[in-house]
Design a protein around this motif. Structure first.
Motif, PDB file in Angstrom:
ATOM      1  N   ALA A 272     -11.489 -12.233  -0.533  1.00  0.00           N
ATOM      2  CA  ALA A 272     -11.997 -13.437  -1.396  1.00  0.00           C
ATOM      3  C   ALA A 272     -13.254 -13.743  -1.478  1.00  0.00           C
ATOM      4  N   GLU A 273     -13.980 -12.981  -0.437  1.00  0.00           N
ATOM      5  CA  GLU A 273     -15.440 -13.115  -0.500  1.00  0.00           C
ATOM      6  C   GLU A 273     -16.045 -12.138  -1.592  1.00  0.00           C
ATOM      7  N   GLY A 274     -15.341 -11.163  -2.081  1.00  0.00           N
ATOM      8  CA  GLY A 274     -15.704 -10.258  -2.762  1.00  0.00           C
ATOM      9  C   GLY A 274     -16.540  -9.084  -1.895  1.00  0.00           C
ATOM     10  N   ILE A 275     -16.374  -8.906  -0.730  1.00  0.00           N
ATOM     11  CA  ILE A 275     -16.867  -7.832   0.155  1.00  0.00           C
ATOM     12  C   ILE A 275     -16.013  -6.644  -0.087  1.00  0.00           C
ATOM     13  N   LEU A 276     -14.644  -6.807  -0.161  1.00  0.00           N
ATOM     14  CA  LEU A 276     -13.721  -6.000   0.239  1.00  0.00           C
ATOM     15  C   LEU A 276     -13.041  -5.639  -1.494  1.00  0.00           C
ATOM     16  N   ALA A 277     -12.894  -4.575  -1.974  1.00  0.00           N
ATOM     17  CA  ALA A 277     -12.386  -4.503  -3.057  1.00  0.00           C
ATOM     18  C   ALA A 277     -11.079  -3.765  -2.939  1.00  0.00           C
ATOM     19  N   GLU A 278     -10.762  -2.732  -1.985  1.00  0.00           N
ATOM     20  CA  GLU A 278      -9.447  -2.102  -1.930  1.00  0.00           C
ATOM     21  C   GLU A 278      -9.283  -1.788  -0.660  1.00  0.00           C
ATOM     22  N   ALA A 279      -7.866  -2.013  -0.082  1.00  0.00           N
ATOM     23  CA  ALA A 279      -7.445  -1.755   1.220  1.00  0.00           C
ATOM     24  C   ALA A 279      -6.208  -1.067   1.376  1.00  0.00           C
ATOM     25  N   LEU A 280      -5.956  -0.054   1.912  1.00  0.00           N
ATOM     26  CA  LEU A 280      -5.038   0.832   2.126  1.00  0.00           C
ATOM     27  C   LEU A 280      -4.517   0.542   3.645  1.00  0.00           C
ATOM     28  N   VAL A 281      -3.352  -0.001   3.521  1.00  0.00           N
ATOM     29  CA  VAL A 281      -2.905  -0.262   5.064  1.00  0.00           C
ATOM     30  C   VAL A 281      -1.758   0.485   5.236  1.00  0.00           C
ATOM     31  N   ALA A 282      -1.781   1.367   6.436  1.00  0.00           N
ATOM     32  CA  ALA A 282      -0.801   2.028   6.843  1.00  0.00           C
ATOM     33  C   ALA A 282       0.129   1.342   7.707  1.00  0.00           C
ATOM     34  N   GLY A 283       1.429   1.528   7.931  1.00  0.00           N
ATOM     35  CA  GLY A 283       2.541   0.762   8.561  1.00  0.00           C
ATOM     36  C   GLY A 283       3.838   0.802   7.983  1.00  0.00           C
ATOM     37  N   ASP A 284       4.639  -0.113   8.459  1.00  0.00           N
ATOM     38  CA  ASP A 284       5.839  -0.422   7.960  1.00  0.00           C
ATOM     39  C   ASP A 284       5.771  -1.443   6.763  1.00  0.00           C
ATOM     40  N   PRO A 285       6.020  -1.078   5.510  1.00  0.00           N
ATOM     41  CA  PRO A 285       5.639  -1.904   4.377  1.00  0.00           C
ATOM     42  C   PRO A 285       6.323  -3.213   4.631  1.00  0.00           C
ATOM     43  N   ALA A 286       7.395  -3.411   4.863  1.00  0.00           N
ATOM     44  CA  ALA A 286       8.083  -4.584   5.038  1.00  0.00           C
ATOM     45  C   ALA A 286       7.389  -5.568   6.113  1.00  0.00           C
ATOM     46  N   THR A 287       7.091  -5.179   7.066  1.00  0.00           N
ATOM     47  CA  THR A 287       6.577  -5.718   8.249  1.00  0.00           C
ATOM     48  C   THR A 287       5.059  -6.127   7.882  1.00  0.00           C
ATOM     49  N   VAL A 288       4.250  -5.143   7.381  1.00  0.00           N
ATOM     50  CA  VAL A 288       2.911  -5.283   7.029  1.00  0.00           C
ATOM     51  C   VAL A 288       2.754  -6.435   5.976  1.00  0.00           C
ATOM     52  N   SER A 289       3.525  -6.434   5.043  1.00  0.00           N
ATOM     53  CA  SER A 289       3.546  -7.566   3.801  1.00  0.00           C
ATOM     54  C   SER A 289       3.897  -8.961   4.169  1.00  0.00           C
ATOM     55  N   ALA A 290       4.666  -8.828   5.310  1.00  0.00           N
ATOM     56  CA  ALA A 290       5.310 -10.186   5.917  1.00  0.00           C
ATOM     57  C   ALA A 290       3.935 -10.976   6.487  1.00  0.00           C
ATOM     58  N   GLN A 291       2.957 -10.214   6.792  1.00  0.00           N
ATOM     59  CA  GLN A 291       1.836 -10.865   7.436  1.00  0.00           C
ATOM     60  C   GLN A 291       0.898 -11.589   6.743  1.00  0.00           C
ATOM     61  N   PHE A 292       1.057 -11.253   5.250  1.00  0.00           N
ATOM     62  CA  PHE A 292       0.335 -11.935   4.502  1.00  0.00           C
ATOM     63  C   PHE A 292       0.632 -13.246   3.906  1.00  0.00           C
TER      64      PHE A 292
ATOM     65  N   ALA B 227       1.898 -13.530  -1.647  1.00  0.00           N
ATOM     66  CA  ALA B 227       1.965 -12.222  -2.277  1.00  0.00           C
ATOM     67  C   ALA B 227       0.826 -11.212  -1.668  1.00  0.00           C
ATOM     68  N   LEU B 228       0.983  -9.863  -1.849  1.00  0.00           N
ATOM     69  CA  LEU B 228      -0.200  -9.123  -1.332  1.00  0.00           C
ATOM     70  C   LEU B 228      -1.472  -9.398  -2.226  1.00  0.00           C
ATOM     71  N   PRO B 229      -2.660  -9.569  -1.752  1.00  0.00           N
ATOM     72  CA  PRO B 229      -3.390  -9.918  -2.544  1.00  0.00           C
ATOM     73  C   PRO B 229      -3.898  -8.334  -3.263  1.00  0.00           C
ATOM     74  N   ALA B 230      -4.602  -8.774  -4.416  1.00  0.00           N
ATOM     75  CA  ALA B 230      -4.903  -7.617  -5.382  1.00  0.00           C
ATOM     76  C   ALA B 230      -5.701  -6.647  -4.745  1.00  0.00           C
ATOM     77  N   GLY B 231      -5.505  -5.240  -4.853  1.00  0.00           N
ATOM     78  CA  GLY B 231      -6.138  -4.258  -4.275  1.00  0.00           C
ATOM     79  C   GLY B 231      -5.783  -3.883  -2.918  1.00  0.00           C
ATOM     80  N   VAL B 232      -4.713  -4.551  -2.368  1.00  0.00           N
ATOM     81  CA  VAL B 232      -4.268  -3.984  -1.164  1.00  0.00           C
ATOM     82  C   VAL B 232      -2.935  -3.191  -1.631  1.00  0.00           C
ATOM     83  N   THR B 233      -3.008  -1.981  -0.892  1.00  0.00           N
ATOM     84  CA  THR B 233      -1.902  -0.875  -1.041  1.00  0.00           C
ATOM     85  C   THR B 233      -1.293  -0.641   0.229  1.00  0.00           C
ATOM     86  N   LEU B 234       0.085  -0.454   0.341  1.00  0.00           N
ATOM     87  CA  LEU B 234       0.742  -0.116   1.652  1.00  0.00           C
ATOM     88  C   LEU B 234       1.150   1.302   1.455  1.00  0.00           C
TER      89      LEU B 234
END
Length: 296
Positions: free
Chosen positions: A32-52, A55-62
């Motif tokens: 949101a502050e424009g400091i981070l453009a992309e995040a590759l997040v390793a883990g269980d996709p269903a569990t990770v996506s539920a933490q946000f 919807a997943l922010p633009a730039g976040v890939t599981l």
């Protein structure tokens, strides 16, 4: 630090284990502050996506990973592939995470010593102050201590600190064969005087009180020792002392802190699993400072 990071091109991060809400909050705020453009997040996709939140922010890939080891390996692999600039420890055990980082075949070693530093901002100190090594090397020898100091050069350049005042912390200011750390401190102080640690002014051996209190340094007759009463970096003789002091800053000193591993192929974040989103963001800002301070 936030302002400086915001002026840089947006960065990319690989996260080892995203199954915790504080990780999602940190990523959301950095994006949101424009400091981070992309995040590759390793883990269980269903569990990770539920933490946000939503919807997943633009730039976040599981990245699918079914164990802590797989999470760490996937995140490290993303760095090696050039897909991210910064490695972030998520909700995984530190030992598993660091094992993936230091693996000689697939890890992020850059040929030298890896070391951890915690940087703190707290009401009782009118500047940033750092402790090292509080997370990697249990009992560093003289050569490792020298490299621990040198590892911090890009961080402090990025923070605009020059010269860096280093206090080699010991239980006494007297060189004693009974306390080997005092001999190491005296040797490093001599090397600094000879210009062998460019960019650093190093004093020691000195007690913690002398390092942080100009009054204590004056009373002990050590006011002219480099870094006395004004240290930017505290170099500790072992991991136990460094770790305890850094945690005391957090829990008793009202400190805002961030921790980072230096000396690898990229900045490596080593947060405690108990750290909230704020400290994870602080660590990310330190990583941005490291990248800004690296030689062109």
């Amino acid at each position: 630090m936030r302002k400086a990071a915001g002026a840089m091109p947006p960065l990319r991060v690989a996260v080892a284990g995203g199954e915790a809400p504080e990780i999602a909050r940190a990523l959301e705020r950095l994006i949101a502050e424009g400091i981070l453009a992309e995040a590759l997040v390793a883990g269980d996709p269903a569990t990770v996506s539920a933490q946000f939140e939503g919807a997943l922010p633009a730039g976040v890939t599981l990245l699918q990973a079914n164990s802590a080891q797989a999470c760490a390996s996937a995140a490290v692999a993303a760095i090696r592939a050039g897909a991210a600039d910064i490695l972030m420890k998520g909700h995984v055990d530190s030992t598993i995470y660091l094992r993936a980082v230091v693996d000689r075949e697939t890890g992020l070693r850059a040929g030298g010593v890896l070391s951890n530093v915690t940087v703190a901002e707290m009401p009782s100190v009118g500047r940033l102050i750092a402790a090292t090594d509080n997370g990697i090397l249990p009992l560093p020898d003289l050569d490792q201590k020298r490299q621990i100091v040198l590892n911090t050069a890009p961080l402090f350049r990025g923070l605009g600190v020059n010269p860096v005042r280093v206090a080699a912390i010991c239980a006494t200011e007297k060189v004693s064969d009974a306390i080997p750390a005092t001999r190491d401190a005296a040797t490093l102080a001599q090397e600094a005087r000879e210009g062998k640690l460019p960019g650093f002014e190093l004093g020691g051996p000195m007690g913690y009180d002398v390092a942080v209190s100009a009054e204590a340094a004056r009373i002990k007759g050590l006011g002219n020792m480099p870094a006395a009463g004004a240290a930017d970096l505290l170099l500790f003789p072992n991991i136990d002392a460094a770790n305890a002091v850094a945690k005391s800053w957090k829990y008793h000193g009202g400190a805002e802190t961030g921790s980072i591993v230096l000396g690898g192929r990229c900045p490596i974040l080593l947060n405690s699993r108990s750290d909230g989103a704020g400290r994870r963001i602080n660590a990310f800002l330190l990583a941005a400072a490291v990248l800004a301070g690296e030689p062109a």
